[in-house]
Design a protein around this motif. Structure first.
Motif, mmCIF file in Angstrom:
data_model
loop_
_atom_site.group_PDB
_atom_site.id
_atom_site.type_symbol
_atom_site.label_atom_id
_atom_site.label_comp_id
_atom_site.label_asym_id
_atom_site.label_seq_id
_atom_site.Cartn_x
_atom_site.Cartn_y
_atom_site.Cartn_z
ATOM 1 N N ILE A 1 0.813 -1.208 0.000
ATOM 2 C CA ILE A 1 0.000 0.000 0.000
ATOM 3 C C ILE A 1 0.849 1.262 0.000
ATOM 4 C CG2 ILE A 1 -1.742 1.271 1.303
ATOM 5 C CD1 ILE A 1 -2.784 -1.416 2.283
ATOM 6 N N LYS A 2 1.953 1.241 0.698
ATOM 7 C CA LYS A 2 2.762 2.441 0.851
ATOM 8 C C LYS A 2 3.219 3.002 -0.495
ATOM 9 C CE LYS A 2 6.833 4.022 3.358
ATOM 10 N NZ LYS A 2 7.955 3.591 4.184
ATOM 11 N N ASP A 3 3.620 2.156 -1.424
ATOM 12 C CA ASP A 3 4.129 2.618 -2.703
ATOM 13 C C ASP A 3 3.092 2.553 -3.825
ATOM 14 O OD1 ASP A 3 6.646 3.096 -1.603
ATOM 15 O OD2 ASP A 3 7.203 0.999 -1.828
ATOM 16 N N PHE A 4 1.827 2.320 -3.457
ATOM 17 C CA PHE A 4 0.772 2.238 -4.465
ATOM 18 C C PHE A 4 0.367 3.643 -4.874
ATOM 19 C CE2 PHE A 4 -3.693 1.871 -5.733
ATOM 20 C CZ PHE A 4 -3.553 0.949 -6.751
ATOM 21 N N CYS A 5 0.368 3.889 -6.146
ATOM 22 C CA CYS A 5 0.057 5.227 -6.639
ATOM 23 C C CYS A 5 -0.661 5.103 -7.973
ATOM 24 C CB CYS A 5 1.336 6.036 -6.804
ATOM 25 S SG CYS A 5 1.063 7.682 -7.444
ATOM 26 N N ILE A 6 -1.684 5.907 -8.158
ATOM 27 C CA ILE A 6 -2.381 5.952 -9.442
ATOM 28 C C ILE A 6 -2.009 7.277 -10.083
ATOM 29 C CG2 ILE A 6 -4.608 6.000 -10.584
ATOM 30 C CD1 ILE A 6 -5.728 4.370 -8.293
ATOM 31 N N ASP A 7 -1.393 7.193 -11.233
ATOM 32 C CA ASP A 7 -0.983 8.399 -11.942
ATOM 33 C C ASP A 7 -2.074 8.774 -12.929
ATOM 34 O OD1 ASP A 7 0.496 10.506 -12.866
ATOM 35 O OD2 ASP A 7 1.682 9.290 -14.243
ATOM 36 N N VAL A 8 -2.743 9.878 -12.657
ATOM 37 C CA VAL A 8 -3.799 10.366 -13.538
ATOM 38 C C VAL A 8 -3.295 11.636 -14.196
ATOM 39 C CG1 VAL A 8 -6.168 11.213 -13.645
ATOM 40 C CG2 VAL A 8 -5.557 9.409 -12.015
ATOM 41 N N PRO A 9 -3.254 11.643 -15.527
ATOM 42 C CA PRO A 9 -2.831 12.873 -16.205
ATOM 43 C C PRO A 9 -3.744 14.045 -15.827
ATOM 44 C CG PRO A 9 -2.907 11.045 -17.755
ATOM 45 C CD PRO A 9 -3.513 10.563 -16.472
ATOM 46 N N GLN A 10 -3.177 15.226 -15.788
ATOM 47 C CA GLN A 10 -3.900 16.400 -15.307
ATOM 48 C C GLN A 10 -5.138 16.695 -16.149
ATOM 49 O OE1 GLN A 10 -1.411 19.806 -14.849
ATOM 50 N NE2 GLN A 10 -2.942 20.947 -13.681
ATOM 51 N N ARG A 11 -5.132 16.341 -17.405
ATOM 52 C CA ARG A 11 -6.296 16.644 -18.243
ATOM 53 C C ARG A 11 -7.530 15.839 -17.835
ATOM 54 N NH1 ARG A 11 -3.493 13.730 -23.213
ATOM 55 N NH2 ARG A 11 -4.217 11.619 -22.823
ATOM 56 N N TYR A 12 -7.349 14.742 -17.066
ATOM 57 C CA TYR A 12 -8.478 13.920 -16.618
ATOM 58 C C TYR A 12 -8.917 14.251 -15.196
ATOM 59 C CZ TYR A 12 -7.480 11.100 -20.719
ATOM 60 O OH TYR A 12 -7.275 10.675 -22.001
ATOM 61 N N TRP A 13 -8.302 15.224 -14.536
ATOM 62 C CA TRP A 13 -8.650 15.557 -13.168
ATOM 63 C C TRP A 13 -10.121 15.973 -13.008
ATOM 64 C CZ3 TRP A 13 -3.995 18.591 -10.673
ATOM 65 C CH2 TRP A 13 -2.911 17.721 -10.555
ATOM 66 N N PRO A 14 -10.676 16.801 -13.900
ATOM 67 C CA PRO A 14 -12.096 17.169 -13.724
ATOM 68 C C PRO A 14 -13.025 15.950 -13.781
ATOM 69 C CG PRO A 14 -11.044 18.669 -15.258
ATOM 70 C CD PRO A 14 -10.069 17.564 -14.995
ATOM 71 N N GLU A 15 -12.772 15.035 -14.723
ATOM 72 C CA GLU A 15 -13.603 13.838 -14.828
ATOM 73 C C GLU A 15 -13.457 12.947 -13.598
ATOM 74 O OE1 GLU A 15 -11.636 14.925 -17.250
ATOM 75 O OE2 GLU A 15 -12.870 15.144 -19.049
ATOM 76 N N LEU A 16 -12.232 12.825 -13.103
ATOM 77 C CA LEU A 16 -11.996 12.019 -11.911
ATOM 78 C C LEU A 16 -12.686 12.643 -10.701
ATOM 79 C CD1 LEU A 16 -10.552 9.612 -10.596
ATOM 80 C CD2 LEU A 16 -8.619 11.128 -10.185
ATOM 81 N N PHE A 17 -12.606 13.967 -10.588
ATOM 82 C CA PHE A 17 -13.268 14.653 -9.493
ATOM 83 C C PHE A 17 -14.775 14.435 -9.536
ATOM 84 C CE2 PHE A 17 -15.410 18.482 -7.907
ATOM 85 C CZ PHE A 17 -15.024 18.412 -6.580
ATOM 86 N N LEU A 18 -15.377 14.553 -10.718
ATOM 87 C CA LEU A 18 -16.818 14.342 -10.846
ATOM 88 C C LEU A 18 -17.205 12.895 -10.550
ATOM 89 C CD1 LEU A 18 -17.639 16.518 -13.978
ATOM 90 C CD2 LEU A 18 -18.213 16.971 -11.588
ATOM 91 N N LEU A 19 -16.376 11.952 -10.961
ATOM 92 C CA LEU A 19 -16.641 10.548 -10.666
ATOM 93 C C LEU A 19 -16.620 10.296 -9.162
ATOM 94 C CD1 LEU A 19 -17.016 7.595 -11.619
ATOM 95 C CD2 LEU A 19 -14.517 7.421 -11.591
#
Length: 69
Positions: A32-50
């Motif tokens: 868990i400590k090194d688990f990271c999901i890299d989301v490109p900045q252009r998808y941040w609004p969609e991720l936030f809404l989800l």
């Protein structure tokens, strides 16, 4: 019949509990400590809404069975 003194039972429970904590700590450290999901900045609004939609569904109780009074 072999029986344990209550003091020995408490000690065994304490040792097993400490071993369980060590196991959970190692799981956290390696998985868990090194688990990271890299989301490109252009998808941040969609991720936030989800995420906002998921929170709204959980809070509204839509996915939970309704209790009959």
């Amino acid at each position: 019949e072999l029986t344990l003194h209550p003091k020995d039972k408490a000690y065994i429970i304490t040792v097993v509990g400490k071993l369980f904590v060590v196991l959970l700590d190692s799981v956290f450290q390696y998985f868990i400590k090194d688990f990271c999901i890299d989301v490109p900045q252009r998808y941040w609004p969609e991720l936030f809404l989800l995420l906002l939609s998921i929170c709204q569904v959980l809070v509204s109780g839509w996915c939970w069975p309704h209790r009959k009074s």
